[in-house]
Design a protein around this motif. Structure first.
Motif, PDB file in Angstrom:
ATOM      1  N   ASP A 132      -2.481   5.510   4.311  1.00 32.00           N
ATOM      2  CA  ASP A 132      -2.288   4.958   5.649  1.00 32.00           C
ATOM      3  C   ASP A 132      -1.883   3.493   5.587  1.00 32.00           C
ATOM      4  N   LEU A 133      -2.565   2.709   4.730  1.00 30.92           N
ATOM      5  CA  LEU A 133      -2.212   1.288   4.609  1.00 30.92           C
ATOM      6  C   LEU A 133      -0.842   1.114   3.975  1.00 30.92           C
ATOM      7  N   ALA A 134      -0.528   1.970   3.011  1.00 32.89           N
ATOM      8  CA  ALA A 134       0.800   1.904   2.400  1.00 32.89           C
ATOM      9  C   ALA A 134       1.879   2.212   3.431  1.00 32.89           C
ATOM     10  N   GLN A 135       1.596   3.165   4.327  1.00 32.83           N
ATOM     11  CA  GLN A 135       2.554   3.509   5.376  1.00 32.83           C
ATOM     12  C   GLN A 135       2.713   2.361   6.357  1.00 32.83           C
ATOM     13  N   VAL A 136       1.620   1.694   6.677  1.00 28.80           N
ATOM     14  CA  VAL A 136       1.681   0.535   7.573  1.00 28.80           C
ATOM     15  C   VAL A 136       2.540  -0.563   6.949  1.00 28.80           C
ATOM     16  N   TRP A 137       2.350  -0.803   5.667  1.00 33.47           N
ATOM     17  CA  TRP A 137       3.139  -1.821   4.967  1.00 33.47           C
ATOM     18  C   TRP A 137       4.621  -1.441   4.979  1.00 33.47           C
ATOM     19  N   LYS A 138       4.916  -0.201   4.706  1.00 35.36           N
ATOM     20  CA  LYS A 138       6.305   0.262   4.664  1.00 35.36           C
ATOM     21  C   LYS A 138       6.979   0.106   6.027  1.00 35.36           C
ATOM     22  N   ALA A 139       6.200   0.262   7.094  1.00 30.90           N
ATOM     23  CA  ALA A 139       6.754   0.168   8.446  1.00 30.90           C
ATOM     24  C   ALA A 139       6.885  -1.268   8.932  1.00 30.90           C
ATOM     25  N   SER A 140       6.364  -2.242   8.185  1.00 39.43           N
ATOM     26  CA  SER A 140       6.437  -3.637   8.599  1.00 39.43           C
ATOM     27  C   SER A 140       7.873  -4.137   8.528  1.00 39.43           C
ATOM     28  N   GLY A 141       8.217  -5.069   9.412  1.00 36.21           N
ATOM     29  CA  GLY A 141       9.564  -5.611   9.407  1.00 36.21           C
ATOM     30  C   GLY A 141       9.848  -6.470   8.202  1.00 36.21           C
ATOM     31  N   ASP A 142       8.831  -7.187   7.722  1.00 37.90           N
ATOM     32  CA  ASP A 142       8.973  -8.037   6.543  1.00 37.90           C
ATOM     33  C   ASP A 142       7.592  -8.250   5.946  1.00 37.90           C
ATOM     34  N   ALA A 143       7.551  -8.910   4.772  1.00 39.94           N
ATOM     35  CA  ALA A 143       6.281  -9.093   4.071  1.00 39.94           C
ATOM     36  C   ALA A 143       5.313  -9.959   4.869  1.00 39.94           C
ATOM     37  N   LYS A 144       5.825 -10.991   5.538  1.00 35.77           N
ATOM     38  CA  LYS A 144       4.943 -11.892   6.279  1.00 35.77           C
ATOM     39  C   LYS A 144       4.171 -11.147   7.358  1.00 35.77           C
ATOM     40  N   SER A 145       4.867 -10.332   8.120  1.00 38.42           N
ATOM     41  CA  SER A 145       4.182  -9.553   9.149  1.00 38.42           C
ATOM     42  C   SER A 145       3.300  -8.473   8.520  1.00 38.42           C
ATOM     43  N   GLY A 146       3.723  -7.985   7.356  1.00 37.43           N
ATOM     44  CA  GLY A 146       2.920  -6.988   6.655  1.00 37.43           C
ATOM     45  C   GLY A 146       1.567  -7.526   6.228  1.00 37.43           C
ATOM     46  N   TRP A 147       1.552  -8.733   5.646  1.00 38.15           N
ATOM     47  CA  TRP A 147       0.272  -9.339   5.241  1.00 38.15           C
ATOM     48  C   TRP A 147      -0.624  -9.536   6.465  1.00 38.15           C
ATOM     49  N   ARG A 148      -0.021 -10.001   7.562  1.00 36.64           N
ATOM     50  CA  ARG A 148      -0.790 -10.247   8.773  1.00 36.64           C
ATOM     51  C   ARG A 148      -1.411  -8.942   9.294  1.00 36.64           C
ATOM     52  N   THR A 149      -0.619  -7.872   9.269  1.00 34.64           N
ATOM     53  CA  THR A 149      -1.118  -6.587   9.760  1.00 34.64           C
ATOM     54  C   THR A 149      -2.249  -6.057   8.887  1.00 34.64           C
ATOM     55  N   LEU A 150      -2.115  -6.195   7.565  1.00 33.73           N
ATOM     56  CA  LEU A 150      -3.167  -5.718   6.665  1.00 33.73           C
ATOM     57  C   LEU A 150      -4.478  -6.441   6.918  1.00 33.73           C
ATOM     58  N   ARG A 151      -4.422  -7.743   7.081  1.00 28.97           N
ATOM     59  CA  ARG A 151      -5.652  -8.509   7.338  1.00 28.97           C
ATOM     60  C   ARG A 151      -6.253  -8.161   8.698  1.00 28.97           C
ATOM     61  N   HIS A 152      -5.397  -7.775   9.621  1.00 29.15           N
ATOM     62  CA  HIS A 152      -5.911  -7.400  10.940  1.00 29.15           C
ATOM     63  C   HIS A 152      -6.580  -6.030  10.903  1.00 29.15           C
ATOM     64  N   ARG A 153      -6.025  -5.095  10.118  1.00 32.83           N
ATOM     65  CA  ARG A 153      -6.535  -3.727  10.075  1.00 32.83           C
ATOM     66  C   ARG A 153      -7.728  -3.552   9.147  1.00 32.83           C
ATOM     67  N   VAL A 154      -7.826  -4.382   8.101  1.00 37.18           N
ATOM     68  CA  VAL A 154      -8.895  -4.239   7.106  1.00 37.18           C
ATOM     69  C   VAL A 154      -9.847  -5.410   7.240  1.00 37.18           C
ATOM     70  N   ASN A 155     -11.101  -5.133   7.543  1.00 39.88           N
ATOM     71  CA  ASN A 155     -12.050  -6.233   7.704  1.00 39.88           C
ATOM     72  C   ASN A 155     -12.364  -6.872   6.358  1.00 39.88           C
ATOM     73  N   SER A 156     -12.924  -8.051   6.400  1.00 42.70           N
ATOM     74  CA  SER A 156     -13.111  -8.869   5.192  1.00 42.70           C
ATOM     75  C   SER A 156     -14.009  -8.197   4.160  1.00 42.70           C
TER      76      SER A 156
END
Length: 507
Positions: A132-156
């Motif tokens: 699921d996280l790999a799919q979210v990363w693949k769907a990101s427009g670019d790496a910057k937004s991808g990192w932001r989305t991962l940190r938002h979806r996965v708690n610390s």
């Protein structure tokens, strides 16, 4: 000897545009990580996620990365984060490279520092087991937004960050592509793991499957010889070096065959299976047949009741036959009474992030895929009774390594060769001596399988049989690791659900 600006730039441009065995730098990078069981995922990738991948490497669209996995695998196995952020530190951390500038007479003039246009804050990657996280990363427009989305979806509490030695190269910088290729040739010892055209030419040299190496040609160090390249007599090639494909003979780029990948991250030294005489093998085979007939004879009266209970709760099939490997890698249907629900495969897809196994298997405690009858069968080991039929026909032995499917056996080639030198067993040393310590189960599986293959004796066999019987009655082994009765024979379920396996035996 110094290299002029024009010469070094020409070499870099060649590396950026050329291929070896039909593969460019980006494709070689993907195959390098695939040989570790890892799929590279980039924002905007069009391809799908493969089910055979053990991990997903999340990286930006321009980076080519190389680093060792040892420390990272330990962290993934012990802490089990949903995502592991990896900061790579090395010679390229500063975001520039240096080259020598020489005059027309090849005399040194100065060093020139070449800065990359890439954002070197992105000199990092991430690893995850989650599709699921790999799919979210693949769907990101670019790496910057991808990192932001991962940190938002996965708690610390579910993410970890590590800094390890490695290098990240920019594929849009020809000089860095050239450096990446040189590094790859140096560190990748078995390109044939994911490149079917690669053939060893001797030592650390690899060529195309059609390459002919004259006896007088010397290939020193790691060298890759591309398709269509001819090696001239009395010549020497010193690595790390790549002889690119002849453009006119460049082959078609074949897709990665994930089901044939041999993971290269588990390292095992040489294994020396014990050599038995013909008499010893005959006696063991006779014992296996006699023991199986006895076991089937005393348990046959309960078989109809087991079959009826399975059918009453969840219908047919009654039996489950999963494809495993025996001596020499030959496949056979390993029989069990079915213990999982019919919808086990659908349930498993939702449970992948909870996988507690540290090797190639899937396992969680209190697995909801197991039926009520299945829990009883596993606790009493009655689900394994049909395996005595496998023993009678010669697929298995009473004692031996746990029977495993092709995919699991590829995880560590030396271990595979050792365990496939003998018949797999209904029970074995690993099943009765495993410690169940977190992060150590797969390593213990390898160690005890190899220990048995190298040192098997009648005394060891009877020791294993005794403690297997004790475990069936809930008695733990004294002075060693404990066994869990519900997992004496098959501690972890296969990647394929038994309820949907195509070779399930219906009654």
């Amino acid at each position: 000897m110094t290299t002029s600006f024009s010469e070094s730039n020409q070499v870099a441009q060649e590396a950026s545009a050329s291929t070896v065995w039909g593969l460019d730098a980006m494709q070689l990078h993907e195959r390098f990580w695939a040989s570790r069981g890892i799929q590279v995922v980039r924002p905007g990738d069009r391809g799908g996620l493969v089910k055979e991948a053990e991990l997903f490497l999340l990286t930006d669209a321009r980076s080519l990365s190389i680093f060792r996995m040892t420390q990272l695998l330990d962290t993934l196995n012990w802490l089990k984060p949903q995502v592991l952020f990896v900061r790579l530190h090395g010679a390229l951390d500063q975001g520039y490279s240096e080259r020598v500038i020489a005059d027309d007479q090849d005399r040194f003039v100065r060093f020139e520092r070449v800065y990359s246009a890439a954002d070197w804050r992105l000199g990092r990657v991430a690893l995850t087991k989650s599709r699921d996280l790999a799919q979210v990363w693949k769907a990101s427009g670019d790496a910057k937004s991808g990192w932001r989305t991962l940190r938002h979806r996965v708690n610390s509490s579910q993410r970890t960050t590590l800094s390890v030695a490695g290098a990240v190269y920019d594929r849009e910088q020809p000089e860095q592509v050239s450096e990446f290729i040189r590094e790859l040739v140096s560190v990748w010892k078995r390109p044939d793991a994911t490149i079917r055209r690669a053939k060893r030419l001797g030592g650390e040299a690899w060529g195309d499957r059609d390459t002919q190496r004259p006896e007088d040609v010397r290939l020193i160090g790691p060298v890759w010889v591309g398709t269509g390249r001819s090696l001239e007599v009395d010549h020497a090639v010193v690595g790390p070096a790549v002889l690119w494909d002849v453009p006119e003979e460049r082959p078609y780029s074949e897709p990665i065959q994930w089901n044939r990948v041999e993971s290269q991250d588990v390292v095992v030294g040489p294994v020396h299976p014990q050599d038995l005489s013909r008499l010893q093998r005959g006696l063991r085979r006779g014992f296996d047949i006699a023991f199986s007939l006895f076991a089937l004879g005393i348990t046959l009266p309960v078989a109809p009741f087991i079959a009826f209970a399975i059918w009453k709760e969840d219908g047919s099939p009654i039996f489950f036959a999963h494809e495993r490997e025996t001596v020499g890698g030959r496949n056979f249907p390993c029989l069990k009474f079915r213990t999982m629900r019919k919808d086990a495969e659908d349930i498993k897809a939702k449970l992948m992030e909870e996988n507690q196994a540290d090797g190639p298997q899937f396992f969680i405690e209190n697995d909801p895929r197991i039926s009520k009858v299945g829990k009883v069968l596993r606790k009493t080991n009655l689900d394994e009774l049909p395996q005595f039929l496998n023993v009678l026909v010669g697929h298995m032995a009473i004692v031996g390594p746990r029977p495993s499917p092709y995919k699991e056996n590829q995880f560590c080639p030396p271990w595979r060769e050792a365990r496939l030198s003998v018949r797999p067993g209904v029970t074995g040393l690993w099943q009765v001596k495993r410690s169940r310590n977190a992060g150590e189960d797969f390593q213990e599986w390898i160690r005890y399988d190899i220990e048995y293959v190298e040192n098997r004796t009648w005394r060891m066999d009877f020791y294993i049989i005794w403690w297997t019987l004790m475990a069936c009655f809930g008695i733990k082994q004294g002075g060693g690791g404990e066994t869990e009765p519900s997992e004496v024979v098959s501690a972890k379920e296969e990647v394929s659900s038994e309820a949907t396996a195509p070779d399930a035996v219906k009654t």
